[in-house]
Design a protein around this motif. Structure first.
Motif, PDB file in Angstrom:
ATOM      1  N   ASP A 173      -3.120 103.397  -4.610  1.00 43.30           N
ATOM      2  CA  ASP A 173      -2.208 103.719  -3.509  1.00 43.30           C
ATOM      3  C   ASP A 173      -2.839 104.629  -2.470  1.00 43.30           C
ATOM      4  OD1 ASP A 173       0.064 102.282  -4.530  1.00 43.30           O
ATOM      5  OD2 ASP A 173       0.345 103.876  -6.010  1.00 43.30           O
ATOM      6  N   GLU A 174      -3.832 105.388  -2.872  1.00 45.21           N
ATOM      7  CA  GLU A 174      -4.570 106.250  -1.936  1.00 45.21           C
ATOM      8  C   GLU A 174      -6.033 106.206  -2.352  1.00 45.21           C
ATOM      9  OE1 GLU A 174      -4.070 110.648   0.220  1.00 45.21           O
ATOM     10  OE2 GLU A 174      -2.648 109.949  -1.310  1.00 45.21           O
ATOM     11  N   SER A 175      -6.928 105.982  -1.390  1.00 44.62           N
ATOM     12  CA  SER A 175      -8.313 105.624  -1.692  1.00 44.62           C
ATOM     13  C   SER A 175      -9.328 106.619  -1.135  1.00 44.62           C
ATOM     14  CB  SER A 175      -8.602 104.232  -1.092  1.00 44.62           C
ATOM     15  OG  SER A 175      -9.967 103.894  -1.180  1.00 44.62           O
ATOM     16  N   VAL A 176     -10.436 106.761  -1.859  1.00 44.47           N
ATOM     17  CA  VAL A 176     -11.605 107.451  -1.314  1.00 44.47           C
ATOM     18  C   VAL A 176     -12.259 106.535  -0.274  1.00 44.47           C
ATOM     19  CG1 VAL A 176     -12.061 108.705  -3.448  1.00 44.47           C
ATOM     20  CG2 VAL A 176     -13.157 106.499  -3.079  1.00 44.47           C
ATOM     21  N   PRO A 177     -13.101 107.084   0.603  1.00 47.90           N
ATOM     22  CA  PRO A 177     -13.871 106.215   1.504  1.00 47.90           C
ATOM     23  C   PRO A 177     -14.948 105.473   0.730  1.00 47.90           C
ATOM     24  CG  PRO A 177     -14.531 108.512   1.759  1.00 47.90           C
ATOM     25  CD  PRO A 177     -13.336 108.520   0.861  1.00 47.90           C
ATOM     26  N   ALA A 178     -15.486 104.439   1.343  1.00 52.41           N
ATOM     27  CA  ALA A 178     -16.584 103.701   0.707  1.00 52.41           C
ATOM     28  C   ALA A 178     -17.804 104.605   0.583  1.00 52.41           C
ATOM     29  CB  ALA A 178     -16.921 102.458   1.524  1.00 52.41           C
ATOM     30  N   THR A 179     -18.449 104.564  -0.573  1.00 53.96           N
ATOM     31  CA  THR A 179     -19.627 105.382  -0.833  1.00 53.96           C
ATOM     32  C   THR A 179     -20.752 104.491  -1.384  1.00 53.96           C
ATOM     33  OG1 THR A 179     -18.946 105.876  -3.096  1.00 53.96           O
ATOM     34  CG2 THR A 179     -18.219 107.412  -1.374  1.00 53.96           C
ATOM     35  N   ASP A 180     -21.904 105.073  -1.574  1.00 48.42           N
ATOM     36  CA  ASP A 180     -23.041 104.388  -2.185  1.00 48.42           C
ATOM     37  C   ASP A 180     -22.962 104.603  -3.693  1.00 48.42           C
ATOM     38  OD1 ASP A 180     -25.458 103.442  -3.116  1.00 48.42           O
ATOM     39  OD2 ASP A 180     -26.689 104.589  -1.707  1.00 48.42           O
ATOM     40  N   LEU A 181     -22.606 103.569  -4.439  1.00 51.54           N
ATOM     41  CA  LEU A 181     -22.409 103.707  -5.875  1.00 51.54           C
ATOM     42  C   LEU A 181     -23.706 103.962  -6.634  1.00 51.54           C
ATOM     43  CD1 LEU A 181     -19.743 100.918  -6.494  1.00 51.54           C
ATOM     44  CD2 LEU A 181     -19.385 103.359  -6.029  1.00 51.54           C
ATOM     45  N   ALA A 182     -24.835 103.829  -5.979  1.00 50.51           N
ATOM     46  CA  ALA A 182     -26.131 104.096  -6.618  1.00 50.51           C
ATOM     47  C   ALA A 182     -26.632 105.509  -6.341  1.00 50.51           C
ATOM     48  CB  ALA A 182     -27.168 103.088  -6.126  1.00 50.51           C
ATOM     49  N   ARG A 183     -25.894 106.283  -5.569  1.00 50.34           N
ATOM     50  CA  ARG A 183     -26.357 107.603  -5.140  1.00 50.34           C
ATOM     51  C   ARG A 183     -25.805 108.700  -6.039  1.00 50.34           C
ATOM     52  NH1 ARG A 183     -24.429 110.706   0.336  1.00 50.34           N
ATOM     53  NH2 ARG A 183     -25.517 112.688  -0.065  1.00 50.34           N
ATOM     54  N   VAL A 220     -24.504  94.417  -9.785  1.00 52.56           N
ATOM     55  CA  VAL A 220     -24.869  95.286 -10.903  1.00 52.56           C
ATOM     56  C   VAL A 220     -25.733  96.419 -10.365  1.00 52.56           C
ATOM     57  CG1 VAL A 220     -26.029  95.451 -13.129  1.00 52.56           C
ATOM     58  CG2 VAL A 220     -24.748  93.382 -12.538  1.00 52.56           C
ATOM     59  N   ILE A 221     -25.278  97.651 -10.560  1.00 54.52           N
ATOM     60  CA  ILE A 221     -25.935  98.821  -9.994  1.00 54.52           C
ATOM     61  C   ILE A 221     -26.339  99.753 -11.130  1.00 54.52           C
ATOM     62  CG2 ILE A 221     -25.672 100.791  -8.438  1.00 54.52           C
ATOM     63  CD1 ILE A 221     -23.264  99.104  -7.209  1.00 54.52           C
ATOM     64  N   ALA A 222     -27.593 100.080 -11.219  1.00 56.43           N
ATOM     65  CA  ALA A 222     -28.057 100.998 -12.262  1.00 56.43           C
ATOM     66  C   ALA A 222     -27.408 102.361 -12.070  1.00 56.43           C
ATOM     67  CB  ALA A 222     -29.569 101.121 -12.213  1.00 56.43           C
ATOM     68  N   SER A 223     -26.933 102.947 -13.166  1.00 55.71           N
ATOM     69  CA  SER A 223     -26.333 104.274 -13.083  1.00 55.71           C
ATOM     70  C   SER A 223     -27.389 105.304 -12.716  1.00 55.71           C
ATOM     71  CB  SER A 223     -25.700 104.653 -14.422  1.00 55.71           C
ATOM     72  OG  SER A 223     -25.276 106.010 -14.394  1.00 55.71           O
ATOM     73  N   TYR A 277     -27.126 108.328 -13.423  1.00 57.25           N
ATOM     74  CA  TYR A 277     -26.954 109.409 -14.391  1.00 57.25           C
ATOM     75  C   TYR A 277     -27.466 108.982 -15.761  1.00 57.25           C
ATOM     76  CZ  TYR A 277     -23.755 110.964 -10.761  1.00 57.25           C
ATOM     77  OH  TYR A 277     -23.216 111.336  -9.558  1.00 57.25           O
ATOM     78  N   GLY A 278     -27.898 109.949 -16.529  1.00 53.38           N
ATOM     79  CA  GLY A 278     -28.304 109.670 -17.896  1.00 53.38           C
ATOM     80  C   GLY A 278     -29.643 108.972 -17.978  1.00 53.38           C
ATOM     81  N   PRO A 279     -30.081 108.624 -19.201  1.00 54.07           N
ATOM     82  CA  PRO A 279     -31.363 107.940 -19.387  1.00 54.07           C
ATOM     83  C   PRO A 279     -31.398 106.602 -18.665  1.00 54.07           C
ATOM     84  CG  PRO A 279     -30.534 108.806 -21.473  1.00 54.07           C
ATOM     85  CD  PRO A 279     -29.429 108.940 -20.480  1.00 54.07           C
ATOM     86  N   ALA A 280     -32.525 106.268 -18.064  1.00 53.99           N
ATOM     87  CA  ALA A 280     -32.669 104.989 -17.365  1.00 53.99           C
ATOM     88  C   ALA A 280     -32.411 103.839 -18.324  1.00 53.99           C
ATOM     89  CB  ALA A 280     -34.071 104.875 -16.779  1.00 53.99           C
ATOM     90  N   GLY A 281     -31.661 102.854 -17.848  1.00 53.99           N
ATOM     91  CA  GLY A 281     -31.384 101.677 -18.643  1.00 53.99           C
ATOM     92  C   GLY A 281     -30.205 101.805 -19.578  1.00 53.99           C
ATOM     93  N   GLN A 282     -29.532 102.949 -19.591  1.00 55.95           N
ATOM     94  CA  GLN A 282     -28.421 103.139 -20.520  1.00 55.95           C
ATOM     95  C   GLN A 282     -27.083 102.702 -19.935  1.00 55.95           C
ATOM     96  OE1 GLN A 282     -27.082 107.208 -21.733  1.00 55.95           O
ATOM     97  NE2 GLN A 282     -27.520 106.466 -23.802  1.00 55.95           N
ATOM     98  N   GLY A 283     -26.910 102.820 -18.626  1.00 55.82           N
ATOM     99  CA  GLY A 283     -25.618 102.508 -18.024  1.00 55.82           C
ATOM    100  C   GLY A 283     -25.741 101.764 -16.714  1.00 55.82           C
ATOM    101  N   VAL A 284     -24.734 100.934 -16.422  1.00 56.84           N
ATOM    102  CA  VAL A 284     -24.658 100.238 -15.146  1.00 56.84           C
ATOM    103  C   VAL A 284     -23.235 100.292 -14.618  1.00 56.84           C
ATOM    104  CG1 VAL A 284     -26.521  98.630 -15.724  1.00 56.84           C
ATOM    105  CG2 VAL A 284     -24.135  97.969 -16.141  1.00 56.84           C
ATOM    106  N   THR A 285     -23.123 100.168 -13.298  1.00 56.22           N
ATOM    107  CA  THR A 285     -21.854  99.958 -12.630  1.00 56.22           C
ATOM    108  C   THR A 285     -21.795  98.513 -12.163  1.00 56.22           C
ATOM    109  OG1 THR A 285     -21.676 102.246 -11.859  1.00 56.22           O
ATOM    110  CG2 THR A 285     -20.421 100.578 -10.647  1.00 56.22           C
ATOM    111  N   ILE A 286     -20.692  97.837 -12.436  1.00 57.81           N
ATOM    112  CA  ILE A 286     -20.450  96.506 -11.891  1.00 57.81           C
ATOM    113  C   ILE A 286     -19.282  96.619 -10.920  1.00 57.81           C
ATOM    114  CG2 ILE A 286     -19.807  94.125 -12.383  1.00 57.81           C
ATOM    115  CD1 ILE A 286     -21.224  94.340 -15.025  1.00 57.81           C
ATOM    116  N   ALA A 287     -19.550  96.376  -9.651  1.00 58.88           N
ATOM    117  CA  ALA A 287     -18.530  96.518  -8.614  1.00 58.88           C
ATOM    118  C   ALA A 287     -17.562  95.340  -8.655  1.00 58.88           C
ATOM    119  CB  ALA A 287     -19.200  96.601  -7.248  1.00 58.88           C
TER     120      ALA A 287
END
Length: 213
Positions: A79-89, A142-145, A147-157
Motif C-alpha cells: 500500500d505504500e512503497s519505497v522508491p526503486a533501488t539497486d538490489l545489488a548495492r 537473479v541478483i547475487a546478494s 551480503y554474507g559469503p559469496a555464493g550463499q544467497g541470491v535475490t530473485i526480483a
C-alpha cells in the motif's frame, strides 16, 4: 542492511512452521538487524508489516514434513512503497517486501534440526533464495546478494517498486538450479522482511496464502 542477511536469518532457527499451508498466526519471531531499527509486524491470517526507515526480519522454521518442497505460492500487497533501488548495492538495496527460503543439504538437515546459531553460523552449505518486490529490473532476474559469503544467497526480483496486489507462484527447484546449480537441499526456514532504512521511506505491506508444494 546492517548485518549479513544469512547470519540474521540463521540466528533464530528455533520454532517450527506447520506442514502444508504456512500459518502466519504462530511460530514466527522477529530478528533485528540493527539495535535501533525494527519493523512493526502483525501476525494472523496474513503477516502485515510497517517499515519506517527501518529493517528487520520475521522468521519461522519449516517442519520436516515440508523439507522436500519444490514450489511455493502466495499473495502479497503493498500500500505504500519505497522508491526503486539497486538490489545489488550493499547499503542501498531497500525493497518493499521479501520472502526468503533457506536451504541446507538433505544430508545435513536432520543433524541441524533444532540447532541454534552456534551450530549454523559458518555453515558454508547454507543457501538462501530471496524473492523481492522492489528495484526496477526484469521479472525473474537473479541478483547475487551483496551480503554474507559469496555464493550463499541470491535475490530473485518478482515485482518492481510500487503499490498493488499480486499472486505469485514459484518453482523453487528450478530457481535453485538457476541460482546455485545442482539440486536444492532441504527447505528448513522461511522469512519475511521489509527494508526502508537506506531511503528513510515508509512501507505498508502484507503477505498471505503462503503454501508449499
Amino acid at each position: 542492511m546492517r548485518l549479513p542477511i544469512s547470519a540474521a536469518l540463521l540466528a533464530i532457527m528455533t520454532s517450527a512452521a506447520a506442514a502444508g499451508p504456512v500459518s502466519f498466526s504462530n511460530g514466527w519471531a522477529e530478528q533485528r538487524l540493527s539495535l535501533f531499527s525494527s519493523n512493526d509486524y502483525s501476525f494472523g491470517s496474513r503477516l502485515g508489516l510497517v517499515s519506517e526507515g527501518s529493517v528487520s526480519i520475521a522468521w519461522t522454521r519449516v517442519g520436516d514434513a515440508d523439507w522436500n518442497s519444490s514450489g511455493a505460492s502466495w499473495s502479497w500487497t503493498v500500500d505504500e512503497s519505497v522508491p526503486a533501488t539497486d538490489l545489488a548495492r550493499k547499503g542501498g538495496d531497500d525493497r518493499n517486501i521479501s520472502l526468503y527460503f533457506v536451504f541446507v543439504p538433505q544430508s545435513e538437515a536432520a543433524g541441524l534440526k533444532g540447532k541454534g546459531i552456534r551450530s549454523l553460523l559458518g555453515n558454508k552449505n547454507v543457501r538462501i533464495i530471496q524473492y523481492a518486490w522492489g528495484g526496477n529490473v526484469a521479472r525473474g532476474s537473479v541478483i547475487a546478494s551483496p551480503y554474507g559469503p559469496a555464493g550463499q544467497g541470491v535475490t530473485i526480483a518478482l515485482r518492481s517498486a510500487g503499490t498493488g496486489s499480486h499472486n505469485e507462484r514459484v518453482d523453487l527447484a528450478a530457481d535453485y538450479a538457476r541460482a546455485f546449480g545442482g539440486e536444492k537441499g532441504a527447505l528448513v526456514g522461511l522469512a519475511v522482511s521489509g527494508d526502508s532504512d537506506d531511503t528513510k521511506s515508509v512501507i505498508r505491506a502484507s503477505i498471505g496464502n503462503l503454501a508449499l508444494r
